[in-house]
Design an enzyme around this catalytic site. Structure first.
Site, mmCIF file in Angstrom:
data_model
loop_
_atom_site.group_PDB
_atom_site.id
_atom_site.type_symbol
_atom_site.label_atom_id
_atom_site.label_comp_id
_atom_site.label_asym_id
_atom_site.label_seq_id
_atom_site.Cartn_x
_atom_site.Cartn_y
_atom_site.Cartn_z
ATOM 1 N N ASP A 189 67.705 -18.940 10.418
ATOM 2 C CA ASP A 189 67.654 -18.230 9.136
ATOM 3 C C ASP A 189 67.472 -19.254 8.021
ATOM 4 O O ASP A 189 68.297 -20.153 7.852
ATOM 5 C CB ASP A 189 68.968 -17.460 8.953
ATOM 6 N N ASP A 245 61.837 -14.798 6.689
ATOM 7 C CA ASP A 245 62.682 -15.998 6.665
ATOM 8 C C ASP A 245 63.612 -16.121 7.861
ATOM 9 O O ASP A 245 64.619 -16.829 7.796
ATOM 10 C CB ASP A 245 63.498 -16.032 5.378
ATOM 11 N N GLU A 246 63.320 -15.443 8.971
ATOM 12 C CA GLU A 246 64.212 -15.558 10.120
ATOM 13 C C GLU A 246 63.495 -15.300 11.437
ATOM 14 O O GLU A 246 62.455 -14.634 11.467
ATOM 15 C CB GLU A 246 65.398 -14.619 9.982
#
Length: 353
Positions: free
Chosen positions: A8, A106-107
């Site tokens: 993350d 974003d992960e």
DNA sequence: TCTGGGGTCCTAGGACCC
DNA sequence: TCTGGGGTCCTAGGACCC
């Protein structure tokens, strides 16, 4: 042995902005809607850690953020930049995984089971990845290492920023049980409220609750909640997801009651959706329109065609027919939207359903 | 405090078919 | 004459995630 990593990126949007503009480093940065001196409509997309000290969080109304920190630096999002940075990082991560699943901009989840001989090696791999992303992209991430996706995800959030949390099989309950139920993926404000009424505050409380009662109250989701709380999660890292729907919606700066204006906006949204549909080679069968009135009550109307199509005129006509009844009655409108679903690839024959 | 925009998944009732 | 059961699709709404 199963070893799953959840990676993350830390305060991703503000971090990319700082990378582009180093003079912003250390400042309270808020990426989101225009605050307009406290009168802005919209929300915070992402706040830097300095801004979080003022209590600012993602999804908070931008007007409230403004009250908490009027001297903060407020930026509109630059998605092109974020997507580029995200792609570079995902390409770094992918190389190290048996199976790779991007869970947002974003992960990502990495199944690294066959890349390592034991759990300690998985932790070392995670450590190396954090370093590699920092060296190559000048951005930090946090990683959870665990025997399941759910635990890895909770782990990546546990010691942010630039934190590494590893949960071994034998430590699962010790790690999980003291956590607040809200830490569980899928438990939002509503479910949290309902669980608290039942005196269920921690994941340990949830693990001890009767699964029959949870199923009665929350359906299949309740049963899964109980399994998650006890550390059972056998869901796989999925490489490829198929798109299920494509849509656009827009919130007006001020609530409107001008039907002609709304029709023009709806046409524009239909054109954008259509472009997306064509670019991806889809046909669609179902059209859904959405209207959100002044005080946030939201209604949808849907219609399924008897055949799949990608025709813009059909899309516009159907959308207009669906939305018209919702716009009668002079109620002020906050948002309108359009979405198509029941997608098939347009090079396939039509009766695929 | 007053709530974006992109999505996914689940539920529940009704229609319809066998 | 007083009503089965399983399956699938459609529609509307809601919770949640990033």
């Amino acid at each position: 042995m199963r070893a799953i990593l959840h990676v993350d990126l830390d305060a991703f949007f503000p971090a990319v902005e700082v990378r582009e503009h180093p003079e912003l480093k250390g400042k309270p940065l808020i990426v989101g809607a225009d605050p307009k001196g406290g009168k802005g409509r919209g929300v915070v997309s992402s706040a830097s850690y300095e801004a979080r000290k003022y209590g600012i969080r993602s999804a908070m109304p931008i007007s409230r953020a403004w009250k908490l920190c009027p001297k903060g630096i407020y930026l509109r999002p630059h998605f092109d930049l974020y997507i580029k940075a995200s792609n570079s990082i995902m390409n770094i991560l992918k190389i190290h995984a048996d199976k790779f699943e991007q869970g947002g901009i974003d992960e990502a989840y990495l199944d690294v089971s066959s890349q390592v001989e034991d759990f300690d090696q998985a932790v070392q791999l995670a450590r190396n990845l954090m370093q590699e992303v920092l060296d190559k992209e000048n951005l930090t991430c946090s990683i959870g290492v665990a025997p399941s996706k759910m635990l890895a995800k909770i782990g990546s959030d546990y010691r942010k920023p630039y934190g590494l949390t590893a949960v071994k099989e034998e430590d699962v309950k010790e790690f999980l049980f003291p956590l607040k139920i809200r830490k569980m993926p899928g438990v939002g404000p509503k479910t949290e409220g309902r669980l608290k009424e039942l005196k269920i505050e921690t994941i340990g409380d949830l693990a001890c609750a009767s699964p029959q009662m949870l199923t009665r109250l929350f359906g299949v989701w309740g049963a899964r909640l109980h399994e998650f709380a006890n550390g059972f999660d056998h869901s796989e890292v999925i490489e490829e997801y198929e798109t299920k729907s494509v849509g656009r919606d827009t919130t007006f700066e001020r609530d409107v009651d001008d039907a002609e204006l709304m029709q023009r906006i709806l046409d524009g949204l239909a054109e954008e959706v259509h472009e997306d549909v064509i670019a991806n080679g889809f046909k669609f069968k179902t059209i859904t329109v959405k209207v959100r009135y002044q005080h946030f009550d939201t209604h949808t109307r849907a219609k399924s065609l008897s055949f799949p199509t990608n025709d813009l005129a059909i899309l516009k006509n159907s959308a207009l027919r669906l939305i018209s009844p919702l716009l009668r009655g002079n109620r002020k409108v906050r948002l309108i939207g359009i979405r198509v679903s029941n997608l098939i690839l347009s090079n396939q024959q039509s009766d695929t359903r």
